[in-house]
Enzyme design. Structure first.
Site, PDB file in Angstrom:
ATOM      1  N   TYR A   1       0.837  -1.198   0.000  1.00 36.32           N
ATOM      2  CA  TYR A   1       0.000   0.000   0.000  1.00 36.32           C
ATOM      3  C   TYR A   1       0.875   1.253   0.000  1.00 36.32           C
ATOM      4  O   TYR A   1       0.610   2.211  -0.738  1.00 36.32           O
ATOM      5  CB  TYR A   1      -0.919  -0.023   1.224  1.00 36.32           C
ATOM      6  CG  TYR A   1      -1.828   1.177   1.320  1.00 36.32           C
ATOM      7  CD1 TYR A   1      -2.971   1.267   0.535  1.00 36.32           C
ATOM      8  CD2 TYR A   1      -1.549   2.222   2.196  1.00 36.32           C
ATOM      9  CE1 TYR A   1      -3.819   2.360   0.613  1.00 36.32           C
ATOM     10  CE2 TYR A   1      -2.393   3.316   2.287  1.00 36.32           C
ATOM     11  CZ  TYR A   1      -3.519   3.386   1.490  1.00 36.32           C
ATOM     12  OH  TYR A   1      -4.353   4.487   1.565  1.00 36.32           O
TER      13      TYR A   1
ATOM     14  N   LYS B   1       0.857   4.210  -2.903  1.00 36.87           N
ATOM     15  CA  LYS B   1       0.541   5.620  -2.659  1.00 36.87           C
ATOM     16  C   LYS B   1       1.700   6.530  -3.042  1.00 36.87           C
ATOM     17  O   LYS B   1       1.486   7.659  -3.505  1.00 36.87           O
ATOM     18  CB  LYS B   1       0.095   5.831  -1.210  1.00 36.87           C
ATOM     19  CG  LYS B   1      -1.267   5.200  -0.937  1.00 36.87           C
ATOM     20  CD  LYS B   1      -2.312   5.759  -1.910  1.00 36.87           C
ATOM     21  CE  LYS B   1      -3.661   5.122  -1.792  1.00 36.87           C
ATOM     22  NZ  LYS B   1      -4.653   5.725  -2.689  1.00 36.87           N
TER      23      LYS B   1
END
Length: 190
Positions: free
Chosen positions: A88, A92
């Site tokens: 993740y 991002k």
């Protein structure tokens, strides 16, 4: 319009359907996945493909996270297809870098990344400490406002304030490597 953002062909169909409709003023890339194999396809590939395939929007807003500070500025070994769980934090960092690269390469487009905060959503969980109402306001403001600050490009925003992103985000060499990796992976240039 409905489409599975983990499926590249579905993303291409969404883009084609949108291109057949009225011109878009803004796109907010708000979809996101916290964990599992869909992290890279949903968080990075889908916004990249939609950006490449939708030439018209004047304003683009990409959802980032403070987690991007923990991302690694390397595309080596990334599983873009989602055969295994992706990071993740990396996703991002990549999407925040995409926003900065679009701002640099498409000066006629207002492109920004927004950290909505850790808000109490299905993804953030009921105990998330940030204000849900504040989570979307910066996105809306960047997508529609005529305020001078909202008419800037290449920013990383949190609750209406521009912040410094991870140092790799504005590194043109890293931006170019990321865009090249995404173009090769999707067979679609920005």
């Amino acid at each position: 319009m409905v489409g599975d953002l983990a499926d590249r062909e579905a993303v291409r169909r969404v883009a084609a359907d949108l291109n057949d409709g009225k011109p878009l003023d803004a796109v907010i890339h708000n979809a996101g996945v916290w964990s599992g194999p869909a992290v890279m396809p949903v968080n990075v590939i889908a916004p990249y493909l939609l950006t490449a395939l939708l030439p018209g929007p004047r304003r683009l807003v990409y959802l980032s996270s403070s987690s991007h500070f923990g991302g690694r500025p390397s595309t080596a070994g990334v599983d873009w297809r989602g055969r295994r769980a992706g990071s993740y934090e990396d996703s991002k960092l990549f999407v925040t870098t995409l926003a900065a690269a679009v701002a640099r390469l498409r000066p006629q487009t207002l492109s920004n990344a927004v950290d909505p905060g850790w808000v109490p959503t299905r993804m953030g969980g009921p105990g998330a400490p940030d204000d849900l109402a504040l989570g979307h306001q910066t996105q809306e403001w960047l997508a529609s406002s005529g305020d001078h600050d909202a008419l800037t490009s290449g920013g990383y925003w949190y609750h209406g304030a521009r912040r410094q992103p991870h140092r790799a985000v504005n590194d043109h060499a890293f931006q170019d490597r990321l865009l090249q990796a995404l173009a090769e992976e999707t067979a679609t240039a920005l």
